[in-house]
Design a protein around this motif. Structure first.
Motif, PDB file in Angstrom:
ATOM      1  N   TYR A  91     -74.976   3.320  23.097  1.00 32.30           N
ATOM      2  CA  TYR A  91     -75.597   4.307  22.204  1.00 32.30           C
ATOM      3  C   TYR A  91     -74.524   4.796  21.245  1.00 32.30           C
ATOM      4  N   LEU A  92     -74.648   4.421  19.979  1.00 36.17           N
ATOM      5  CA  LEU A  92     -73.638   4.779  18.989  1.00 36.17           C
ATOM      6  C   LEU A  92     -74.143   5.894  18.080  1.00 36.17           C
ATOM      7  N   VAL A  93     -73.266   6.842  17.790  1.00 35.83           N
ATOM      8  CA  VAL A  93     -73.609   7.956  16.907  1.00 35.83           C
ATOM      9  C   VAL A  93     -72.913   7.727  15.558  1.00 35.83           C
ATOM     10  N   LYS A  94     -73.684   7.840  14.477  1.00 34.71           N
ATOM     11  CA  LYS A  94     -73.134   7.670  13.125  1.00 34.71           C
ATOM     12  C   LYS A  94     -72.189   8.823  12.787  1.00 34.71           C
ATOM     13  N   PRO A  95     -71.170   8.599  11.980  1.00 34.35           N
ATOM     14  CA  PRO A  95     -70.753   7.311  11.408  1.00 34.35           C
ATOM     15  C   PRO A  95     -70.086   6.438  12.465  1.00 34.35           C
ATOM     16  N   VAL A  96     -70.391   5.150  12.419  1.00 34.33           N
ATOM     17  CA  VAL A  96     -69.904   4.212  13.432  1.00 34.33           C
ATOM     18  C   VAL A  96     -68.549   3.645  13.023  1.00 34.33           C
ATOM     19  N   SER A  97     -67.558   3.812  13.888  1.00 32.50           N
ATOM     20  CA  SER A  97     -66.246   3.225  13.635  1.00 32.50           C
ATOM     21  C   SER A  97     -66.231   1.805  14.205  1.00 32.50           C
ATOM     22  N   TYR A  98     -65.339   0.971  13.692  1.00 37.76           N
ATOM     23  CA  TYR A  98     -65.296  -0.400  14.203  1.00 37.76           C
ATOM     24  C   TYR A  98     -64.835  -0.430  15.655  1.00 37.76           C
ATOM     25  N   ALA A  99     -63.907   0.435  16.025  1.00 38.63           N
ATOM     26  CA  ALA A  99     -63.425   0.461  17.403  1.00 38.63           C
ATOM     27  C   ALA A  99     -64.563   0.742  18.376  1.00 38.63           C
ATOM     28  N   ARG A 100     -65.399   1.710  18.011  1.00 41.03           N
ATOM     29  CA  ARG A 100     -66.535   2.050  18.889  1.00 41.03           C
ATOM     30  C   ARG A 100     -67.575   0.942  18.877  1.00 41.03           C
ATOM     31  N   PHE A 101     -67.790   0.335  17.710  1.00 41.70           N
ATOM     32  CA  PHE A 101     -68.723  -0.784  17.605  1.00 41.70           C
ATOM     33  C   PHE A 101     -68.262  -1.941  18.487  1.00 41.70           C
ATOM     34  N   LEU A 102     -66.981  -2.271  18.418  1.00 44.51           N
ATOM     35  CA  LEU A 102     -66.439  -3.386  19.187  1.00 44.51           C
ATOM     36  C   LEU A 102     -66.601  -3.150  20.680  1.00 44.51           C
ATOM     37  N   LYS A 103     -66.415  -1.919  21.112  1.00 42.88           N
ATOM     38  CA  LYS A 103     -66.587  -1.604  22.526  1.00 42.88           C
ATOM     39  C   LYS A 103     -68.026  -1.870  22.955  1.00 42.88           C
ATOM     40  N   ALA A 104     -68.987  -1.486  22.124  1.00 45.79           N
ATOM     41  CA  ALA A 104     -70.403  -1.724  22.433  1.00 45.79           C
ATOM     42  C   ALA A 104     -70.706  -3.217  22.438  1.00 45.79           C
ATOM     43  N   ALA A 105     -70.155  -3.957  21.474  1.00 44.07           N
ATOM     44  CA  ALA A 105     -70.394  -5.397  21.397  1.00 44.07           C
ATOM     45  C   ALA A 105     -69.812  -6.121  22.609  1.00 44.07           C
TER      46      ALA A 105
END
Length: 227
Positions: A91-105
């Motif tokens: 569950y990502l909260v905007k604004p999405v950072s790449y570090a957080r995106f990568l963790k989710a991916a």
């Protein structure tokens, strides 16, 4: 990626492009459009906004019988509890950072590897079992002419019958041996032994003209030449 905010879509698409194990299938501006894409295409991971007009991301999840892995993205934390009731990966909260995106991916990748959707058929098997209605039906590979995707189902056509199976083309590809079968179109897999002719970029099997998709053209002809 499903989001009605073009800027958010661009951010996520940039993140996907920077992640080696992800490939973007496409993006939609509404959940309604996404529902149609999910009905006709194979999607392993869905990045889904919650707050959208007409149909929210949560509403979309409620309509899906077999949803892909999902990472929800929203500008508010208030949907977190409801989101995880749908077994979303993250569950990502905007604004999405790449570090957080990568963790989710990476979390999605781990879940996918730990829980594959279909067990592959042993390489030396000459048959598999497919679920038709409430029973498992034995399918002899040699008897299959072609497989056609139709909505949420696939039709497995043999010389004697047509089996209607609730499955995806990706699952069929994983169960059918690639030494004998090749994907020739988004909606078709053919048995190489049953190809009778090729005419105007169509494969002919038992009078059925099966189109060869542009993106599959090169591989199809290479496989046919080697078969």
């Amino acid at each position: 990626m499903v989001d009605d905010d073009p800027l958010s879509v661009q951010v996520v698409e940039n993140c996907i492009a920077s992640t080696p194990f992800l490939t973007a299938v496409g993006s939609c501006e509404s959940a309604v459009a996404a529902a149609e894409v999910l009905r006709t295409q194979e999607v392993d991971l869905l990045f889904l906004d919650v707050e959208m007009p007409l149909m929210s991301g949560i509403d979309l999840l409620n309509t899906l019988q077999n949803p892909p892995l999902v990472v929800l993205i929203t500008s508010s934390k208030q949907y977190a509890v409801e989101a995880f009731e749908h077994d979303v990966v993250d569950y990502l909260v905007k604004p999405v950072s790449y570090a957080r995106f990568l963790k989710a991916a990476q979390r999605a990748l781990e879940v996918s590897q730990a829980h594959p959707t279909e067990a592959a058929t042993p390489a030396d098997a000459d048959f598999t079992f497919m679920k038709v209605d409430t029973k498992l039906v034995k399918v002899l590979f040699d008897e299959v002419r072609y497989v056609e995707a139709l909505g949420d189902y696939v039709h497995i056509v043999t010389g004697q019958s047509k089996l209607i199976v609730y499955s995806t083309m990706k699952a069929v590809e994983e169960k059918f041996p690639d030494t004998l079968f090749v994907r020739v179109h988004r909606s078709f897999i053919v048995n190489l032994k049953r190809v009778q002719a090729i005419e105007d970029n169509n494969i002919i099997i038992d009078s059925k003209h099966i189109p060869i998709g542009q993106t599959y053209m090169r591989e199809v002809f290479q496989r046919l030449n080697k078969f």
